[in-house]
Each structure stands twice: as structure tokens, then as C-alpha cells.
Enzyme design. Structure first.
Site, mmCIF file in Angstrom:
data_model
loop_
_atom_site.group_PDB
_atom_site.id
_atom_site.type_symbol
_atom_site.label_atom_id
_atom_site.label_comp_id
_atom_site.label_asym_id
_atom_site.label_seq_id
_atom_site.Cartn_x
_atom_site.Cartn_y
_atom_site.Cartn_z
ATOM 1 N N HIS A 128 -24.036 48.241 -82.413
ATOM 2 C CA HIS A 128 -24.751 48.682 -83.606
ATOM 3 C C HIS A 128 -25.454 50.006 -83.306
ATOM 4 C CE1 HIS A 128 -27.881 46.057 -81.609
ATOM 5 N NE2 HIS A 128 -28.494 47.220 -81.685
ATOM 6 N N ALA A 129 -25.981 50.637 -84.345
ATOM 7 C CA ALA A 129 -26.799 51.847 -84.191
ATOM 8 C C ALA A 129 -28.058 51.653 -85.036
ATOM 9 C CB ALA A 129 -26.029 53.078 -84.657
#
Ligand code: TYD
Length: 151
Positions: A70-71
Site C-alpha cells: 500500500h501507499a
């Protein structure tokens, strides 16, 4: 080493511009004090890292399955291998780099808008994370496609 990311003391709170991109994600040596009793490592917010710490979490009992994936839109973090070692794979949408964390005396600063994955933990590894904000699911990109379209 992270000093270039730290705002001057008189900067208005909330007006710091984030450094972005893979080059802002730096591995830094922590301040340590060692003597015959062992070692002590210190992280001072806004001196050693460019953010105030609002949350601490840690990963342990890694199964070896990939974590992360994820970011974050605004979150800043410092990753530390408190025990063992593991790879942190960073991707800013243009470039990737792989940093193996293997010492409790170093920390990896990760700026906002970086896709990250954590892989290949040695048995018994513990990953400590210092985070600049409280947990907020709205701060996540959980799809790489959506992240890449917003970088
Ligand atoms: P997840 O983001 O999947 O972990 P990782 O980045 O290591 O892959 O988080 C796992 C679960 O933990 C998920 O249900 C969200 C929850 N969680 C919190 O409630 N608070 C937190 O601070 C974090 C990091 C995760």
C-alpha cells in the site's frame, strides 16, 4: 542524514512541504550510546526525524508472507528492524529500491506517496514503525493502479 528534511525551528506548524520521491526515503544511522552494559538508541522527533510521532506499531511473528502492499497520501514513517532483518521495497511510481533493514541502530525514513512492501524476514524479526499520524484508512492507497494514477 535526515537533517535536510527537518524544517527550521521557526517554520510554521503544518506548513512544512513534504519531500517526496524515492530519494527522500533515506536510511539513517541512529544516535546510539554504547558501554559495557550494551547499546541504547535514541530518536528525537523533529531533530532526528522530520515529524512528530503520533503512533507506534510493530510487526512480529512474520510468517514470510508479503506485508505492506500500500501507499500513504500524507503519512510519514520511520521503519526500524528492532530484531532480525527484512527487505523494504519502495516504489514512487517511477523508480523502485530495495533496502534491507538489519540493525536496530538504523532507521528507514519513508515519505508520503511511496508504495512499500516488506519481504524476506529472517526468523524472529521485529519491525518497529514510528508514524506521523493516527491510523486513518482514508490515507491509504491499497491499489497500485490507483496509487500510480495519483503520483
Ligand atoms: P495492514 O495495513 O494490512 O498491515 P501491513 O501494512 O503490515 O500489511 O494492517 C493490518 C490490520 O491492522 C488492518 O486491519 C488495519 C489494522 N491496523 C490498525 O488498526 N491500526 C494501525 O495503526 C495499523 C498499521 C493497522
Amino acid at each position: 542524514m535526515l537533517s535536510s528534511l527537518i524544517a527550521p525551528k521557526n517554520a510554521e506548524a503544518g506548513h512544512r512541504k513534504f519531500a517526496t520521491g524515492i530519494d527522500a526515503c533515506q536510511l539513517t544511522r541512529l544516535s546510539t550510546f554504547g558501554d559495557h552494559r550494551g547499546n541504547l538508541a535514541v530518536i528525537e522527533a523533529m531533530t532526528d526525524i522530520p515529524f512528530e510521532v503520533r503512533r507506534v506499531y510493530y510487526l512480529y511473528d512474520f510468517t514470510g508472507a508479503k506485508r505492506g502492499g500500500h501507499a500513504h497520501k500524507r503519512l510519514e514513517q520511520l521503519f526500524i528492524a528492532l530484531a532480525g532483518s527484512f527487505d523494504v521495497i519502495l516504489d514512487d511510481g517511477k523508480r523502485r529500491k530495495n533496502v534491507r533493514l538489519k540493525s536496530p541502530a538504523e532507521g528507514l525514513y519513508v515519505c508520503p506517496m511511496i508504495w512499500r512492501e516488506i519481504e524476506n524476514p529472517a526468523p524472529g524479526s521485529v519491525c518497529l514503525v514510528l508514524a506521523s499520524t493516527h491510523y486513518d484508512e482514508k490515507d491509504y492507497f491499497r491499489s497500485y493502479k490507483e496509487f500510480a494514477a495519483n503520483v
